[in-house]
Design a protein around this motif. Structure first.
Motif, short mmCIF file in Angstrom:
data_model
loop_
_atom_site.label_atom_id
_atom_site.label_comp_id
_atom_site.label_asym_id
_atom_site.label_seq_id
_atom_site.Cartn_x
_atom_site.Cartn_y
_atom_site.Cartn_z
N UNK A 1 1.08 -1.10 0.16
CA UNK A 1 -0.05 0.05 0.10
C UNK A 1 0.83 1.34 0.09
N UNK A 2 0.97 2.14 -1.11
CA UNK A 2 1.88 3.05 -1.17
C UNK A 2 1.19 4.48 -1.17
N UNK A 3 1.65 5.11 -0.05
CA UNK A 3 0.94 6.59 0.12
C UNK A 3 1.92 7.41 -0.29
N UNK A 4 1.77 8.34 -1.11
CA UNK A 4 2.55 9.58 -1.74
C UNK A 4 1.98 10.84 -1.72
N UNK A 5 2.90 11.60 -0.88
CA UNK A 5 2.67 13.15 -0.91
C UNK A 5 1.15 13.60 -0.51
N UNK A 6 0.62 12.81 0.49
CA UNK A 6 -0.86 12.89 0.93
C UNK A 6 -1.25 14.02 1.66
N UNK A 7 -1.91 14.92 1.38
CA UNK A 7 -2.43 16.05 2.05
C UNK A 7 -3.96 16.25 2.02
N UNK A 8 -4.56 16.37 3.31
CA UNK A 8 -5.87 16.60 3.53
C UNK A 8 -6.29 17.32 4.54
N UNK A 9 -7.32 18.31 4.26
CA UNK A 9 -7.91 18.91 5.30
C UNK A 9 -9.56 18.86 5.14
N UNK A 10 -10.29 18.99 6.19
CA UNK A 10 -11.88 18.85 6.08
C UNK A 10 -12.08 20.24 5.42
N UNK A 11 -13.36 20.21 4.83
CA UNK A 11 -14.06 21.50 4.19
C UNK A 11 -14.26 22.58 5.31
N UNK A 12 -13.79 23.81 4.80
CA UNK A 12 -14.09 24.74 5.85
C UNK A 12 -12.75 24.97 6.98
#
Length: 492
Positions: free
Chosen positions: A4-15
């Motif tokens: 399972x390859x995770x690359x450059x993962x960026x996440x924020x919830x809406x708002x």
């Protein structure tokens, strides 16, 4: 085996202006048994939901397996348990399901009862058995131990130990140690993977933290020196520039062109030095990036005027024709830390209700001291809503102290602005514990206080109870916590 390859993962919830993950990259082997740890609110469940494709994100997650989530959401919990299994995996073979249930010490007759009528332990075991039947599936297991008694926890942990290919979120140290071979940890600034069980990871983390803390004084001195040098360098060009308007000697005027050229060179040189010094400051500061804040907590219990606070003398409790516990005898003495232990349904919550003054049908003698003040932490957090300021006012506790305790339990300032109903399960539990620590009481009663609470916070609470030795009656299925804290165990 696959990755399972995770690359450059960026996440924020809406708002939200704050990223939960930013530029995160790592890879996992699908044969690994991963324990997933990190403080409450860091994004463990969010990451599982990203693997499941529930949210949009930037970066990539690639895998040759499908992901399944525990606990499975049963649309109609009044259906027979076997129908719920059919929802999860319609193509299963019955003999394989029976084999899995046998490994979990569950009889096949539970399949032919309404799912809602099963105990928490039976529901957990049926869902795990069904989910592990699926081929080419990587299981995402989110806190399976909540509300399981010690015996059920041991069975489920042994079952997971025999499997492979899962990520397990749990804050129970003994449970993790028994069944995982890698730890995936969400730290303050990154995500790391280490081989070994939780104790191996914790030992390595303490070693790293101790190294960083030992370097702390040296780093502070270096940063102070570099900051001073940077400030002095920045002042050089200012002084040269000011001299343009001065005099060279005895009234003769300076060559402003020459001075200006010199000042520009000095400015360029100083800026270059300043940037190098600032870069050095940032590099040194990064060395302290992942030390977790775990400040000590305090509890100020009222002094009761008698040595004995309550007594159960051959107490039995009935609900209709059903006796839930029988012939229970023990006392609660000043300074005792009493663990109520026993399987789910053995009467622990009923004894607590008696202590809290509820009218419970019972035989035998129950006595409670006059004027006894009790602070209670319940299992249930579903009633929590509104903001922290109103919550403190409505419960008659000091708002500043309440928020200070939450800060020590790793609440960010941003959390103070949110509605409590939007908190994670662990953060809601921390609200109840912080409230209890603010209340003036002779006796604290905590009913499964550690459900959903992260390991570091559990250790803070352990240290609190060991240091201040309050009188407390508690129900907790975390084996490590009970062995460290209890001065007396009442087995039902």
């Amino acid at each position: 085996m696959s990755l399972i390859q995770v690359t450059n993962l960026t996440f924020a919830y809406d708002g939200s202006y704050d990223n939960i993950f930013e530029g995160v990259s790592f890879q996992l082997d699908t044969d690994w048994k991963l324990g997933f740890t990190g403080r409450n609110g860091r994004g463990k469940t969010t990451f599982l939901n990203l693997l499941l494709g529930k949210y949009e994100y930037s970066g990539t997650i690639s895998a040759k397996v499908s992901f399944d989530y525990f606990p499975f959401h049963a649309r109609n919990r009044e259906k027979m348990a076997i129908d719920i299994v059919d929802e999860i995996y319609p193509e299963y073979e019955y003999w394989k399901l029976a084999r899995e249930l046998n490994l979990l010490d569950v009889t096949e007759d539970v399949l032919y009862r309404p799912f809602s009528s099963l105990s928490n332990g039976e529901q957990t075991k049926v869902l795990l058995a069904a989910l592990f039947l699926k081929e080419n599936s990587f299981l995402l297991i989110d806190e399976p131990t909540n509300h399981l008694d010690m015996g059920a926890r041991q069975l489920v942990s042994d079952y997971l130990k025999s499997k492979r290919g899962f990520i397990l979120i749990s804050h129970d140290r003994a449970f993790l140690d028994n069944c995982v071979d890698h730890i995936l940890s969400i730290n303050r600034t990154n995500i790391e993977i280490q081989k070994g069980n939780f104790s191996d990871w914790w030992e390595n983390k303490q070693r790293q933290d101790n190294y960083e803390l030992a370097e702390n004084d040296k780093l502070k001195k270096d940063i102070k020196r570099l900051s001073g040098a940077s400030k002095r360098t920045g002042n050089w060009s200012d002084e040269v520039e000011k001299s343009k308007n001065g005099t060279r000697n005895s009234g003769s005027k300076l060559d402003k062109g020459y001075v200006g050229h010199k000042a520009a060179k000095m400015m360029k040189r100083s800026k270059s030095m300043e940037q190098r010094q600032q870069s050095a400051i940032e590099d040194k500061s990064k060395l302290l990036k992942n030390i977790e804040s775990s400040e000590s907590l305090k509890i100020a219990q009222l002094n009761y005027h008698k040595e004995q606070l309550a007594e159960f003398d051959h107490v039995s409790i009935q609900y209709g024709d059903r006796t839930v516990c029988e012939d229970i005898s023990f006392t609660i003495g000043k300074g005792e830390r009493i663990a109520l232990s026993g399987k789910n349904g053995s009467g622990k919550s009923s004894l607590i209700k008696l202590l809290l003054g509820e009218r419970i049908s019972h035989t035998g003698t129950f006595r409670v001291g006059s004027g006894l003040k009790i602070s209670y932490v319940s299992q249930d957090t579903s009633h929590l809503e509104g903001n922290l300021t109103d919550y403190a006012r409505d419960n008659g506790i000091d708002e500043s102290l309440f928020k200070a305790i939450l800060r020590k339990l790793d609440f960010s300032r941003l959390q103070f602005e949110k509605d409590i109903s939007a908190y994670s399960g662990g953060q809601k539990k921390k609200v109840l514990i912080a409230k209890s620590l603010c209340e003036e009481a002779h006796l604290h009663i905590w009913d499964e206080p550690l459900n959903f609470i992260d390991v570091i916070s559990r250790m803070q609470i352990e240290e609190l109870l060991l240091e201040y030795e309050p009188t407390i009656l508690f129900v907790e299925h975390d084996r490590e916590f009970v062995s460290h804290i209890a001065t007396k165990i009442v087995e039902l």
